[in-house]
Design a protein around this motif. Sequence first.
Motif, mmCIF file in Angstrom:
data_model
loop_
_atom_site.group_PDB
_atom_site.id
_atom_site.type_symbol
_atom_site.label_atom_id
_atom_site.label_comp_id
_atom_site.label_asym_id
_atom_site.label_seq_id
_atom_site.Cartn_x
_atom_site.Cartn_y
_atom_site.Cartn_z
ATOM 1 N N GLN A 26 71.213 111.726 41.425
ATOM 2 C CA GLN A 26 71.804 112.482 39.999
ATOM 3 C C GLN A 26 70.873 113.586 39.521
ATOM 4 O OE1 GLN A 26 72.469 109.325 37.396
ATOM 5 N NE2 GLN A 26 70.311 109.095 36.784
ATOM 6 N N ILE B 279 77.499 113.655 44.773
ATOM 7 C CA ILE B 279 75.970 113.319 44.273
ATOM 8 C C ILE B 279 75.447 111.980 45.077
ATOM 9 C CG2 ILE B 279 74.534 112.052 42.464
ATOM 10 C CD1 ILE B 279 76.454 113.965 40.407
ATOM 11 N N ALA C 254 73.686 118.107 42.354
ATOM 12 C CA ALA C 254 74.044 117.242 41.450
ATOM 13 C C ALA C 254 73.959 117.990 39.891
ATOM 14 C CB ALA C 254 73.402 116.000 41.130
ATOM 15 N N GLN D 131 77.425 118.731 37.918
ATOM 16 C CA GLN D 131 77.474 118.187 36.546
ATOM 17 C C GLN D 131 77.880 119.300 35.563
ATOM 18 O OE1 GLN D 131 73.575 116.637 36.755
ATOM 19 N NE2 GLN D 131 74.154 114.490 37.329
#
Length: 445
Positions: free
Chosen positions: A52, A94, A57, A61
């Motif tokens: 993450q 991810i 990622a 995100q």
Amino acid sequence: MPADHSEGAAIMRVMEHLLDLAGMPGAEIPVGARQMARTSLFDWLVCGRAGQAEPLARILQEMATREGGAAQAAVFGLEGAYPARMAALVNGAISHALDYDDTHFAHIGHLSVGIYPAALAMGQAQGATLGQVIEAFVIGAEVAIRVGLVLGAGHYNRGFHMTATAGAFGASVAAGRLIGLSREEMRHAVGLCATRASGLKVQFGTMGKPYNAGIAASAGVETALLASMGMTAPEDGLMGAQGFVATQSDAPDEAAFWRDPPVERFLFEDIKYKLHACCHGTHAMIEGLLALEPAVRDRVRAVQLRTNPRWLGVCDKTAPQTGLEVKFSYAWLAGMVLRGISTGDERSYDDALASDGALRAFAEGVTVTGDATLSDMQAEGVVVLDDGTRVAFAHDLAVPLAQANLQAALLRKAEAAIGPDGEALWRQIERGGAARDLAAFVRGG
């Protein structure tokens, strides 16, 4: 009435068998498949939590944060909730960012990263229990494997990433099952998925490879939702004329969908878990080299490896430029094993590894040849010692680990990847959970 053995009947049976499988009552799912699905959930969550903070990622995100939308499902590394389709995309990518997730060798695909993100996101959106999510996943995974078998090795060898292509159909079925699609709605979801499934192996060694997994999960959620809202598709977008299989496979095997073993035993039960943070095609070699006596490993000057030809275009990067590319290099990985560099620790694969002079020099003594007599899960070879002595090595990943040994190995992997939370996560999955608990599996805590 005599059975119809015509080609057209065989093609039609694939879709009908797929729909039969998609609608299988949960009570009929084999116990062994259900247990392995819980194990895969644990492994997938470990991979997602460990990935993450990766650069990939951060990009995804940020995209999720910018777009916002309906608060339906949790995303690795973020607070709050996001639309199910977005959560599936981000979590799928991810969780595959470290390339440390499970593999099924019957069709060469990573199942959990393409299907669990869709199932868990849709489960949260629908208020499902963990048990229902696991049932949806294992049915979707079985569909993905069997679609992959129909597509055949030629599909993969031609350059398609089975994780993304066959996996998208599994994600669609898993998401559709959680929505409660009727048989005809599921037919439409699969038909719509036929025009959405995509993913190419040219992405291997880049951020595009894990993105493929996210695409599969997102396509599964999207097509299931559209079918639930009344969108229609061809009667058979998978097997029909100019459908997915006809256009993406040179030699499809329609009978492979429902042949052997019988449905009473799921093919999914043969899932394999990565204990090394690199391409699964290299693991048989790594295990074979690790099995050599330490005194032998210290004296190796050259490695002559034989592997299934399928892997030559995937795992034989002879001059990797990044730590990510090292994960697809037999030569570099052999050198890591023999120098005592952990192949199971993601932190080993920094970009400096690709410019390590000692590894580069050792790689010049590694030869890799294809051997069609070996399966995808086998490796054989010879190491040459400093005095010219030749020592054989071999390993077959098909030999199963006992469940207790597998659990212990995955808990060690979790400790290295996410710290001390692995034990608690394992117990949490074994206990199960209600809808309100599902987001906690992604966020931790």
